[in-house]
Design a protein around this motif. Structure first.
Motif: not given
Length: 356
Positions: A62-63, A150-151, A159-163
């Motif tokens: 559900s992400a 959530g739908f 949120y996710k921040f990635i490098i």
């Protein structure tokens, strides 16, 4: 065991893949370094970034990234000079544009210190992954996506921040023939074309496939309303040389404010090359091709820096461009890459040294 660098916690990988990498034969963006930077947004704030071993991401079905497409990214590179020093090219511009994209997609903006300190810490850990081979670099992919569940059709709460990083060799695109698009649009007025949103690129794939079936490698996008003005070349900004004047479209809601694009304009002006930032019509392009004043076309972006266009198709007819011995494309590319690899003076202050 955790250490610290630039106030960023570092969890070192127990093993390394680097000994299995052939740095003399690197394709673009397909081999990944040992570590990545991770930073989570929860309870209304960004947590401190952390360098961790490169690893899969686990998400709930559900992400919201899977359902409403809140996803943005940047593209940048780290360069190693002959002395082994590591350099970035205008990294603050990437951070600013990441936040510009974030704002448009209702994603929380990322603090400058988290971006720059996190990037510095990651590159210190991954310094051996920055190739020193001519033309090679470490491609850097910062991205943010909605990890909250959530739908309901609304912005996520997490949120996710990635490098993540990928050592890459020289980007040779060869001779590219492009098709001027007359039906599909990359972006629309009031839309998200100026943002580096994942959906912008997903929407490009189908028209590009159709162009490939006709023998073209890329699409020249035109305005969404009339298809009379050229705007971008595939996933790159586009430049046209008519006579001795270098032309490119002005940025707007539909066109990405490319860092390479801005750099080309500054260097061209420094070289005394006449530039014009204005609308360029397909009619003007075709007429210039017919009367011989169309000298060059090229795409501009992080991956290839400059990608020359050998010809274009429009209304069922092909137009070939001349092969120039002293092209603007080769001059401008050399000026930019000499700055990036610390081979020449940087009068613009674009080069950024990574502490090691």
């Amino acid at each position: 065991m955790e250490t610290m660098a630039n106030n960023v916690a570092i969890e070192k990988s127990k093993t390394s893949k680097i000994q299995d990498v052939d740095f003399d034969n690197l394709s673009f963006g397909s081999v990944y370094s040992d570590h990545m930077l991770v930073c989570d947004y929860k309870n209304g704030e960004w947590s401190a970034p952390k360098v961790v071993p490169y690893q899969p991401i686990t998400l709930d079905p559900s992400a919201k990234i899977f359902h409403y497409g809140q996803s943005i990214f940047e593209g940048m590179k780290a360069y190693k000079d002959e002395a082994g020093k590591i350099w970035l090219f205008r990294p603050l511009e990437n951070w600013k544009r990441l936040n510009k994209s974030a704002k448009r997609l209702a994603i929380p903006e990322l603090p400058e210190a988290y971006f720059m300190d996190g990037l510095n810490a990651l590159l210190q850990v991954e310094s051996d992954w920055v190739p020193q081979n001519p033309g090679s670099s470490l491609y850097i992919r910062p991205f943010i996506f909605a990890s909250g569940n959530g739908f309901h059709a609304s912005p996520a709460d997490e949120y996710k921040f990635i490098i993540a990083c990928a050592p890459s060799g020289s980007y040779f695109s060869g001779k590219v023939k492009v098709l001027i698009e007359e039906t599909y649009s990359r972006a629309a007025n009031g839309g998200v074309g100026y943002a580096k949103a994942g959906g912008n690129y997903a929407g490009q794939f189908y028209p590009t496939q159709l162009a490939a079936e006709k023998g073209y490698q890329q699409v020249i996008w035109t305005d969404d309303n009339t298809h009379e003005f050229i705007e971008e070349a595939g996933a790159m900004n586009v430049f046209v040389r008519i006579g001795d004047t270098l032309l490119t479209a002005p940025t707007n809601d539909r066109i990405l404010d490319g860092i390479t694009r801005k750099s080309i304009l500054d260097i061209a002006n420094d070289e005394g090359i006449k530039t014009e930032v204005r609308k360029v019509s397909v009619h003007e392009l075709v007429e210039a091709a017919k009367n011989g004043t169309l000298k060059e076309m090229f795409g501009a972006g992080t991956a290839a820096v400059i990608s020359p266009i050998a010809g274009f198709g429009y209304h069922g007819e092909d137009y070939d461009l001349p092969e120039l011995e002293n092209s603007y494309a080769s001059l401008l590319k050399k000026r930019i890459t000499d700055i990036q690899y610390n081979r020449a003076e940087d009068k613009f202050g674009w080069r950024y040294e990574v502490a090691q």
